[in-house]
Design a protein around this motif. Structure first.
Motif, short mmCIF file in Angstrom:
data_model
loop_
_atom_site.label_atom_id
_atom_site.label_comp_id
_atom_site.label_asym_id
_atom_site.label_seq_id
_atom_site.Cartn_x
_atom_site.Cartn_y
_atom_site.Cartn_z
N VAL A 1 0.84 -1.20 0.00
CA VAL A 1 0.00 0.00 0.00
C VAL A 1 0.88 1.25 0.00
O VAL A 1 0.66 2.17 -0.79
CB VAL A 1 -0.97 0.00 1.21
CG1 VAL A 1 -1.68 1.34 1.33
CG2 VAL A 1 -1.98 -1.14 1.10
N VAL A 2 1.87 1.27 0.87
CA VAL A 2 2.77 2.42 0.95
C VAL A 2 3.49 2.62 -0.39
O VAL A 2 3.60 3.74 -0.89
CB VAL A 2 3.80 2.26 2.10
CG1 VAL A 2 4.87 3.34 2.04
CG2 VAL A 2 3.09 2.28 3.43
N GLY A 3 3.95 1.53 -0.99
CA GLY A 3 4.63 1.62 -2.28
C GLY A 3 3.72 2.16 -3.37
O GLY A 3 4.14 2.95 -4.22
N ALA A 4 2.45 1.74 -3.36
CA ALA A 4 1.49 2.23 -4.35
C ALA A 4 1.24 3.73 -4.17
O ALA A 4 1.14 4.47 -5.16
CB ALA A 4 0.19 1.45 -4.25
N VAL B 1 -5.76 9.89 -4.87
CA VAL B 1 -4.89 8.72 -4.69
C VAL B 1 -5.68 7.42 -4.52
O VAL B 1 -5.41 6.43 -5.19
CB VAL B 1 -3.91 8.92 -3.51
CG1 VAL B 1 -3.19 7.64 -3.16
CG2 VAL B 1 -2.91 9.99 -3.86
N GLN B 2 -6.65 7.42 -3.62
CA GLN B 2 -7.38 6.18 -3.35
C GLN B 2 -8.06 5.66 -4.62
O GLN B 2 -7.92 4.48 -4.95
CB GLN B 2 -8.38 6.34 -2.22
CG GLN B 2 -9.01 5.02 -1.86
CD GLN B 2 -9.62 5.02 -0.47
OE1 GLN B 2 -9.73 6.05 0.17
NE2 GLN B 2 -10.01 3.87 -0.01
N ALA C 1 -8.36 1.75 -8.91
CA ALA C 1 -8.62 1.53 -10.33
C ALA C 1 -7.60 0.56 -10.94
O ALA C 1 -7.88 -0.06 -11.97
CB ALA C 1 -8.59 2.85 -11.08
N GLN C 2 -6.46 0.40 -10.27
CA GLN C 2 -5.43 -0.51 -10.76
C GLN C 2 -5.60 -1.94 -10.25
O GLN C 2 -4.77 -2.80 -10.52
CB GLN C 2 -4.05 0.02 -10.37
CG GLN C 2 -3.75 1.36 -10.99
CD GLN C 2 -2.45 1.94 -10.47
OE1 GLN C 2 -1.67 1.30 -9.78
NE2 GLN C 2 -2.20 3.18 -10.82
N PRO D 1 -5.47 -7.81 -0.10
CA PRO D 1 -6.88 -7.98 0.31
C PRO D 1 -7.56 -6.62 0.49
O PRO D 1 -6.94 -5.63 0.87
CB PRO D 1 -6.78 -8.71 1.65
CG PRO D 1 -5.47 -9.42 1.59
CD PRO D 1 -4.56 -8.51 0.81
N ALA D 2 -8.86 -6.59 0.24
CA ALA D 2 -9.62 -5.33 0.22
C ALA D 2 -9.55 -4.54 1.52
O ALA D 2 -9.58 -3.31 1.49
CB ALA D 2 -11.08 -5.62 -0.14
N GLN D 3 -9.44 -5.21 2.67
CA GLN D 3 -9.42 -4.47 3.93
C GLN D 3 -8.20 -3.55 4.04
O GLN D 3 -8.23 -2.59 4.80
CB GLN D 3 -9.53 -5.39 5.15
CG GLN D 3 -8.34 -6.27 5.41
CD GLN D 3 -8.48 -7.66 4.83
OE1 GLN D 3 -9.25 -7.87 3.90
NE2 GLN D 3 -7.75 -8.61 5.37
N TYR D 4 -7.16 -3.81 3.28
CA TYR D 4 -5.97 -2.96 3.33
C TYR D 4 -6.20 -1.63 2.61
O TYR D 4 -5.45 -0.68 2.79
CB TYR D 4 -4.76 -3.69 2.76
CG TYR D 4 -4.29 -4.78 3.68
CD1 TYR D 4 -3.34 -4.53 4.65
CD2 TYR D 4 -4.85 -6.05 3.63
CE1 TYR D 4 -2.94 -5.52 5.53
CE2 TYR D 4 -4.46 -7.05 4.50
CZ TYR D 4 -3.51 -6.77 5.45
OH TYR D 4 -3.12 -7.75 6.33
N ASN D 5 -7.26 -1.55 1.82
CA ASN D 5 -7.61 -0.28 1.17
C ASN D 5 -7.95 0.79 2.20
O ASN D 5 -7.80 1.97 1.92
CB ASN D 5 -8.79 -0.48 0.22
CG ASN D 5 -8.45 -1.41 -0.93
OD1 ASN D 5 -7.28 -1.56 -1.29
ND2 ASN D 5 -9.46 -2.04 -1.49
N ASN D 6 -8.40 0.36 3.38
CA ASN D 6 -8.74 1.31 4.43
C ASN D 6 -7.53 2.10 4.93
O ASN D 6 -7.69 3.17 5.52
CB ASN D 6 -9.38 0.59 5.62
CG ASN D 6 -10.68 -0.08 5.23
OD1 ASN D 6 -11.37 0.36 4.32
ND2 ASN D 6 -11.02 -1.15 5.92
N ALA D 7 -6.35 1.58 4.70
CA ALA D 7 -5.13 2.27 5.16
C ALA D 7 -4.70 3.38 4.20
O ALA D 7 -3.94 4.27 4.59
CB ALA D 7 -4.00 1.27 5.32
#
Length: 100
Positions: A33-36, A50-51, A56-57, A62-68
């Motif tokens: 996530v940090v790298g993205a 950003v989010q 979109a990529q 896992p989806a729960q990491y999108n919360n970070a």
């Protein structure tokens, strides 16, 4: 570095769903996530976009990491571009995460 530790502590505790993964897996996903986010900054994506840009990529984590993403984005965006070009924030994040 103190600010990094504060951001990391908030992000580590903000999403309890991370607990279902092993520590190594969780830290790896968080580092991705940090790298993205770092790459989005280097690609000159606006902070507010950003989010949606990252999602979109279709990232592999896992989806729960999108919360970070919204928690970590401000920290990455306040880094100087010189730092972003020359250092891997994801490696630093992973190392700190594994020490927690």
């Amino acid at each position: 570095m103190i600010r990094f530790a504060i951001v990391a502590a908030i992000a580590f505790s903000a999403v309890p769903a991370f607990a279902q993964d092993s520590k190594e897996e969780s830290c790896g996903y968080q580092a991705q996530v940090v790298g993205a986010i770092q790459q989005a900054r280097l690609d000159r994506v606006k902070e507010r976009d950003v989010q949606s840009h990252i999602l979109a990529q279709n990232p592999d984590w896992p989806a729960q990491y999108n919360n970070a993403i919204p928690l970590i984005t401000p920290w990455v965006y306040e880094q100087k571009r010189r730092v972003l070009r020359n250092e891997s924030l994801s490696d630093a994040w992973s190392e700190l995460c594994l020490q927690q």
